[in-house]
Design an enzyme around this catalytic site. Structure first.
Site, PDB file in Angstrom:
ATOM      1  N   GLU A 102       0.863  -1.183   0.000  1.00 13.75           N
ATOM      2  CA  GLU A 102       0.000   0.000   0.000  1.00 13.75           C
ATOM      3  C   GLU A 102       0.897   1.230   0.000  1.00 13.75           C
ATOM      4  OE1 GLU A 102      -0.659  -2.223   2.688  1.00 13.75           O
ATOM      5  OE2 GLU A 102      -2.290  -3.253   1.638  1.00 13.75           O
ATOM      6  N   TYR A 114       7.764   2.459  -7.313  1.00 12.08           N
ATOM      7  CA  TYR A 114       7.083   1.171  -7.478  1.00 12.08           C
ATOM      8  C   TYR A 114       6.703   0.942  -8.946  1.00 12.08           C
ATOM      9  CZ  TYR A 114       6.710   1.508  -2.382  1.00 12.08           C
ATOM     10  OH  TYR A 114       6.989   1.629  -1.047  1.00 12.08           O
TER      11      TYR A 114
END
Ligand SMILES: CC(C)(COP(=O)(O)OP(=O)(O)OC[C@H]1O[C@@H](n2cnc3c(N)ncnc32)[C@H](O)[C@@H]1OP(=O)(O)O)[C@@H](O)C(=O)NCCC(=O)NCCS
Length: 155
Positions: A102, A114
């Site tokens: 998350e 990411y």
């Protein structure tokens, strides 16, 4: 990482984050170590100062990246990328299929990292994080360790 590292890691992470409320607390680290999660610190070659931390919860055929942080003095020098690469290789060795995490929508630096590493946004958890004013959603991201599965990204 051991209990002896917690105070230094918390201080390092608070300095690394845009706001201290975004950093993990000593209790978060303590309970992760107690639970036996994969927790690693990276130290400077000279002086031994902790410059990065990474905490991962292993599942049966997946892993959940719970936290990664790099000392502010070391940002932009590839340390987080290297840690995530080690994580992906470790997952492949354990035959894990995917890695979950998350991230705050406002954390553009982490999201860019990411995405560059192949993670895709697959959902939103509403009001997941404490924020300076109220709560902030989380973007749920997933890395398939078989890249051909990366086909369901949110726009
Ligand atoms: C997010 C964080 C871990 C990145 O660590 P880092 O070691 O600086 O990242 P890297 O040097 O490995 O950079 C890898 C990628 O991140 C992104 N990135 C790094 N610095 C950036 C910056 N200043 N602006 C935008 N993107 C950036 C880029 O996509 C970069 O890819 P590139 O090297 O191919 O250009 C670090 O900023 C941090 O500790 N932030 C506070 C804690 C945090 O937010 N953790 C994530 C919780 S979900």
């Amino acid at each position: 990482m051991t209990d002896a590292d917690i105070a230094e890691v918390v201080e390092m992470e608070q300095g690394a984050c845009a706001h201290p409320i975004q950093a993990w607390t000593a209790d978060n680290y303590r309970s992760s170590l107690r639970a036996g999660y994969w927790a690693r610190v990276r130290c400077e070659p000279e002086g031994g100062r902790i410059v990065a931390v990474c905490v991962v919860m292993d599942g049966v055929d997946e892993a959940h990246l719970l936290n990664v942080a790099v000392h502010r003095d070391w940002h932009g020098r590839g340390l987080a990328r290297a840690l995530l690469q080690i994580l992906a290789e470790r997952c492949a060795d354990r035959a894990a299929q995917q890695v979950w995490l998350e991230v705050r929508p406002s954390n553009q630096r982490a999201r860019a990292l990411y995405e560059r590493m192949g993670y895709e946004a697959v959902g939103i958890r509403k009001a997941y994080y404490p924020a300076p004013q109220g709560r902030e959603d989380a973007v749920v991201m997933r890395l398939w360790l078989r890249p051909e599965e990366n086909t369901h990204a949110l726009d």
